[in-house]
Motif scaffolding. Structure first.
Motif, PDB file in Angstrom:
ATOM      1  N   GLU A  69     -11.291   3.882   6.057  1.00 37.01           N
ATOM      2  CA  GLU A  69     -10.205   4.458   6.852  1.00 37.01           C
ATOM      3  C   GLU A  69      -9.534   5.616   6.117  1.00 37.01           C
ATOM      4  O   GLU A  69      -9.286   6.684   6.689  1.00 37.01           O
ATOM      5  CB  GLU A  69      -9.172   3.380   7.193  1.00 37.01           C
ATOM      6  CG  GLU A  69      -9.586   2.431   8.298  1.00 37.01           C
ATOM      7  CD  GLU A  69      -8.486   1.461   8.647  1.00 37.01           C
ATOM      8  OE1 GLU A  69      -8.403   1.024   9.805  1.00 37.01           O
ATOM      9  OE2 GLU A  69      -7.689   1.101   7.745  1.00 37.01           O
ATOM     10  N   THR A  70      -9.242   5.399   4.840  1.00 40.15           N
ATOM     11  CA  THR A  70      -8.617   6.461   4.054  1.00 40.15           C
ATOM     12  C   THR A  70      -9.551   7.653   3.898  1.00 40.15           C
ATOM     13  O   THR A  70      -9.126   8.811   4.001  1.00 40.15           O
ATOM     14  CB  THR A  70      -8.220   5.917   2.669  1.00 40.15           C
ATOM     15  OG1 THR A  70      -7.377   4.775   2.828  1.00 40.15           O
ATOM     16  CG2 THR A  70      -7.474   6.966   1.870  1.00 40.15           C
ATOM     17  N   GLU A  71     -10.832   7.385   3.665  1.00 40.29           N
ATOM     18  CA  GLU A  71     -11.795   8.467   3.507  1.00 40.29           C
ATOM     19  C   GLU A  71     -11.930   9.286   4.795  1.00 40.29           C
ATOM     20  O   GLU A  71     -12.079  10.513   4.748  1.00 40.29           O
ATOM     21  CB  GLU A  71     -13.163   7.897   3.120  1.00 40.29           C
ATOM     22  CG  GLU A  71     -13.241   7.407   1.681  1.00 40.29           C
ATOM     23  CD  GLU A  71     -13.259   8.548   0.688  1.00 40.29           C
ATOM     24  OE1 GLU A  71     -13.399   9.712   1.106  1.00 40.29           O
ATOM     25  OE2 GLU A  71     -13.118   8.279  -0.516  1.00 40.29           O
TER      26      GLU A  71
ATOM     27  N   LEU B 105      -4.800  13.023   6.169  1.00 39.59           N
ATOM     28  CA  LEU B 105      -4.248  12.023   5.258  1.00 39.59           C
ATOM     29  C   LEU B 105      -2.898  12.497   4.750  1.00 39.59           C
ATOM     30  O   LEU B 105      -2.782  13.167   3.726  1.00 39.59           O
ATOM     31  CB  LEU B 105      -5.204  11.777   4.093  1.00 39.59           C
ATOM     32  CG  LEU B 105      -4.801  10.662   3.117  1.00 39.59           C
ATOM     33  CD1 LEU B 105      -4.644   9.353   3.842  1.00 39.59           C
ATOM     34  CD2 LEU B 105      -5.827  10.546   2.001  1.00 39.59           C
TER      35      LEU B 105
ATOM     36  N   ASP C 221      -5.463   4.225  -2.938  1.00 40.44           N
ATOM     37  CA  ASP C 221      -5.942   3.237  -1.968  1.00 40.44           C
ATOM     38  C   ASP C 221      -7.170   2.499  -2.495  1.00 40.44           C
ATOM     39  O   ASP C 221      -7.289   1.275  -2.328  1.00 40.44           O
ATOM     40  CB  ASP C 221      -6.272   3.928  -0.645  1.00 40.44           C
ATOM     41  CG  ASP C 221      -5.028   4.229   0.172  1.00 40.44           C
ATOM     42  OD1 ASP C 221      -3.925   3.976  -0.332  1.00 40.44           O
ATOM     43  OD2 ASP C 221      -5.152   4.722   1.307  1.00 40.44           O
ATOM     44  N   GLN C 222      -8.084   3.206  -3.116  1.00 39.25           N
ATOM     45  CA  GLN C 222      -9.270   2.556  -3.659  1.00 39.25           C
ATOM     46  C   GLN C 222      -8.892   1.539  -4.730  1.00 39.25           C
ATOM     47  O   GLN C 222      -9.418   0.417  -4.749  1.00 39.25           O
ATOM     48  CB  GLN C 222     -10.228   3.600  -4.229  1.00 39.25           C
ATOM     49  CG  GLN C 222     -10.924   4.448  -3.179  1.00 39.25           C
ATOM     50  CD  GLN C 222     -11.831   5.491  -3.784  1.00 39.25           C
ATOM     51  OE1 GLN C 222     -11.745   5.788  -4.977  1.00 39.25           O
ATOM     52  NE2 GLN C 222     -12.691   6.079  -2.969  1.00 39.25           N
TER      53      GLN C 222
ATOM     54  N   ARG D  73      -8.971  11.625   5.045  1.00 41.90           N
ATOM     55  CA  ARG D  73      -9.126  12.736   4.126  1.00 41.90           C
ATOM     56  C   ARG D  73     -10.196  13.716   4.605  1.00 41.90           C
ATOM     57  O   ARG D  73     -10.028  14.934   4.516  1.00 41.90           O
ATOM     58  CB  ARG D  73      -9.513  12.221   2.731  1.00 41.90           C
ATOM     59  CG  ARG D  73      -9.581  13.311   1.664  1.00 41.90           C
ATOM     60  CD  ARG D  73     -10.189  12.780   0.388  1.00 41.90           C
ATOM     61  NE  ARG D  73     -11.586  12.431   0.585  1.00 41.90           N
ATOM     62  CZ  ARG D  73     -12.588  13.305   0.534  1.00 41.90           C
ATOM     63  NH1 ARG D  73     -12.358  14.576   0.333  1.00 41.90           N
ATOM     64  NH2 ARG D  73     -13.820  12.905   0.740  1.00 41.90           N
TER      65      ARG D  73
ATOM     66  N   VAL E 238      -3.889  10.041  -3.159  1.00 45.48           N
ATOM     67  CA  VAL E 238      -3.737   8.930  -2.217  1.00 45.48           C
ATOM     68  C   VAL E 238      -5.046   8.157  -2.077  1.00 45.48           C
ATOM     69  O   VAL E 238      -5.059   6.924  -2.033  1.00 45.48           O
ATOM     70  CB  VAL E 238      -3.259   9.461  -0.845  1.00 45.48           C
ATOM     71  CG1 VAL E 238      -3.299   8.352   0.200  1.00 45.48           C
ATOM     72  CG2 VAL E 238      -1.837  10.008  -0.962  1.00 45.48           C
ATOM     73  N   VAL E 239      -6.171   8.874  -2.006  1.00 41.36           N
ATOM     74  CA  VAL E 239      -7.478   8.202  -1.917  1.00 41.36           C
ATOM     75  C   VAL E 239      -7.712   7.338  -3.146  1.00 41.36           C
ATOM     76  O   VAL E 239      -8.142   6.174  -3.040  1.00 41.36           O
ATOM     77  CB  VAL E 239      -8.596   9.248  -1.762  1.00 41.36           C
ATOM     78  CG1 VAL E 239      -9.968   8.599  -1.945  1.00 41.36           C
ATOM     79  CG2 VAL E 239      -8.520   9.903  -0.391  1.00 41.36           C
TER      80      VAL E 239
ATOM     81  N   LYS F 183     -11.155  -0.719   4.783  1.00 39.74           N
ATOM     82  CA  LYS F 183      -9.884  -0.081   4.472  1.00 39.74           C
ATOM     83  C   LYS F 183     -10.098   1.218   3.695  1.00 39.74           C
ATOM     84  O   LYS F 183      -9.418   2.229   3.927  1.00 39.74           O
ATOM     85  CB  LYS F 183      -9.006  -1.039   3.667  1.00 39.74           C
ATOM     86  CG  LYS F 183      -8.423  -2.183   4.488  1.00 39.74           C
ATOM     87  CD  LYS F 183      -7.463  -1.649   5.533  1.00 39.74           C
ATOM     88  CE  LYS F 183      -6.797  -2.768   6.306  1.00 39.74           C
ATOM     89  NZ  LYS F 183      -5.859  -2.247   7.324  1.00 39.74           N
TER      90      LYS F 183
ATOM     91  N   GLN G 131       0.831  -1.203   0.000  1.00 37.01           N
ATOM     92  CA  GLN G 131       0.000   0.000   0.000  1.00 37.01           C
ATOM     93  C   GLN G 131       0.867   1.256   0.000  1.00 37.01           C
ATOM     94  O   GLN G 131       0.584   2.219  -0.725  1.00 37.01           O
ATOM     95  CB  GLN G 131      -0.934   0.008   1.207  1.00 37.01           C
ATOM     96  CG  GLN G 131      -1.857   1.220   1.252  1.00 37.01           C
ATOM     97  CD  GLN G 131      -2.627   1.331   2.552  1.00 37.01           C
ATOM     98  OE1 GLN G 131      -2.333   0.633   3.511  1.00 37.01           O
ATOM     99  NE2 GLN G 131      -3.620   2.204   2.589  1.00 37.01           N
TER     100      GLN G 131
ATOM    101  N   ARG H 246       1.028   4.162  -2.959  1.00 40.38           N
ATOM    102  CA  ARG H 246       0.840   5.599  -2.745  1.00 40.38           C
ATOM    103  C   ARG H 246       2.003   6.406  -3.320  1.00 40.38           C
ATOM    104  O   ARG H 246       1.798   7.412  -4.002  1.00 40.38           O
ATOM    105  CB  ARG H 246       0.696   5.891  -1.262  1.00 40.38           C
ATOM    106  CG  ARG H 246      -0.618   5.437  -0.638  1.00 40.38           C
ATOM    107  CD  ARG H 246      -0.662   5.808   0.834  1.00 40.38           C
ATOM    108  NE  ARG H 246      -1.956   5.556   1.437  1.00 40.38           N
ATOM    109  CZ  ARG H 246      -2.274   5.886   2.686  1.00 40.38           C
ATOM    110  NH1 ARG H 246      -1.369   6.490   3.454  1.00 40.38           N
ATOM    111  NH2 ARG H 246      -3.481   5.631   3.173  1.00 40.38           N
TER     112      ARG H 246
END
Length: 442
Positions: A430-432, A440, A144-145, A435, A140-141, A427, A33, A37
């Motif tokens: 978590e990133t959302e 983030l 990750d998606q 942000r 980054v979002v 997961k 991951q 990124r």
């Protein structure tokens, strides 16, 4: 001759085969991951544009600083005038006259334009920095998606392959039982239909996995033929603690605040147009090849021709004051217009602050719900595993019909799929959340 040709052909084929065996195989990109990124940030064109905008804002600030400093200019002029100018019997000849000078200008007062412009340039640089940070978060979002979706689809492919292997085993067992007269033709047809359905789902999952791989290749900037092996496939999910919904670090919110600050400066800039400006100018001009031709009295009444060339330099210092007196209300209207712009910026800040707060709260709810979904999916998978184990034993002992076993396998497949989706979505949540709260950062 014929045996020699046959031997030559055989040797050539062997050499070609060996060269194919020793050809370098396409390397598989092992991707975590964090690596995903970093590669996405390095590849993103939008992030490069945001970086360029930040550099432009830094240059604008330097330009604004330079407005305080004196300006030094140099000029050079050549003149060829004809015909010559008659000045009462004397001719002024300017054929090839040259002038060269330097000019130094220092603004003393500009109604606040210079200081306001400097503050606007600083706000512009800070806004560009926030836009860069916002673009970085978006990249980054997206990374990750793409990463977690690729992992999820790959897990579904492996799950369906395992399910298909189970159905193959059941098909062989049922075919053997049918040959021994312990099963019916209908049972075999049911299993065959189920196998076909699984193959259909498996093919769709493989197509989806390849599309996800292409999307991930696009995100990280690798060739579309690159094989990718995701390494962060172990999902460790702990119960979320107390999550804060503070949005003060959101770049979107900070950008709105910068717009309000810029609106206030625009009002000052509009008012400055109604104030006087004062500037100090110093220049020095050197000229040459200016000639006077005529007749002069030699002292005894005799007129003799003469010619005189002028070469000299002139220095000058000027203080200029400019005061706007009347412009049909144009400047006042500009001030009122700037005030409306400020009011709109304040309204945007107020409205979007509420929306950003709602988004942060929704992100917290998503994480909490996502964790509960994982717990529910894990419980459902345990129950489906146990149910499938019991049904297999009962079917093997002829204590349960085939339909019950097929239902148990279908329930196990759905439970496994639910767990994969719940873990992957958590997961992404978590990133959302990071942000949505402006946290983030790498």
């Amino acid at each position: 001759m014929y045996p020699m040709n046959k031997k030559t052909i055989l040797l050539s084929c062997c050499a070609a085969l060996l060269s194919c065996l020793h050809a370098p195989a396409q390397e598989t990109l092992r991707l975590s991951q964090a690596d995903c990124r970093k590669m996405a940030l390095a590849h993103s064109e939008e992030l490069r544009k945001a970086d360029n905008a930040l550099r432009q804002a830094e240059l604008d600030r330097g330009i604004a600083r330079a407005a305080f400093l004196p300006k030094l200019d140099a000029t050079a002029t050549g003149v060829y005038m004809f015909p010559d100018m008659d000045m009462g019997g004397t001719e002024l000849r300017m054929r090839g006259t040259y002038m060269a000078g330097i000019n130094l200008t220092q603004p003393l007062y500009a109604g606040g334009r210079i200081t306001t412009g400097r503050r606007l340039a600083r706000i512009g640089k800070e806004s560009a920095a926030e836009r860069y940070r916002m673009t970085r978060m978006d990249v980054v979002v997206e990374a990750d998606q793409a990463y977690w979706t690729y992992i999820a689809v790959g897990r579904k492919v492996r799950m369906l392959e395992s399910y298909h292997a189970q159905m193959d085993t059941l098909y062989r067992q049922t075919a053997t039982a049918l040959a021994a007269g312990m099963a019916t033709e209908n049972d075999l047809l049911r299993i065959e239909a189920e196998r076909t359905e699984i193959l259909y789902q498996l093919q769709k999952a493989k197509n989806g996995a390849d599309l996800c791989r292409l999307s991930l290749c696009q995100t990280v900037g690798t060739d579309f033929d690159t094989a990718i092996e995701a390494t962060d496939t172990i999902f460790v999910v702990s119960q979320p603690g107390l999550l804060a919904s503070d949005i003060n670090a959101r770049p979107e919110l900070l950008l709105l605040e910068k717009q309000v600050a810029a609106g206030k400066e625009q009002i000052r800039m509009a008012r400055a147009a109604m104030l006087p400006t004062v500037g100090l100018t110093a220049n020095y001009l050197y000229y040459g090849n200016v000639k006077l031709n005529g007749l002069a009295d030699a002292g005894n009444g005799t007129m003799v021709p003469f010619s005189q060339e002028f070469r000299d330099g002139l220095g000058m210092v000027m203080l200029a004051v400019q005061m706007p007196l009347f412009s049909w209300g144009e400047n006042r209207k500009k001030v009122r217009k700037a005030k409306y712009d400020l009011l709109n910026a304040q309204l945007d800040l107020r409205r979007n602050t509420r929306l950003l707060s709602i988004e942060a709260r929704q992100a917290i709810l998503n994480i909490e719900d996502g964790y509960r979904l994982i717990q529910t999916a894990e419980t459902g998978l345990k129950q489906a595993d146990e149910n499938l184990r019991v049904m297999r034993n009962r079917y093997a002992a002829s204590m349960a019909p085939l339909t019950d076993l097929l239902d148990a396998q279908s329930q196990w497949q759905q439970a496994e799929s639910n767990l994969i989706e719940a873990q992957t979505q958590y997961k992404i949540y978590e990133t959302e959340y990071l942000r949505a709260t402006g946290k983030l950062e790498l």
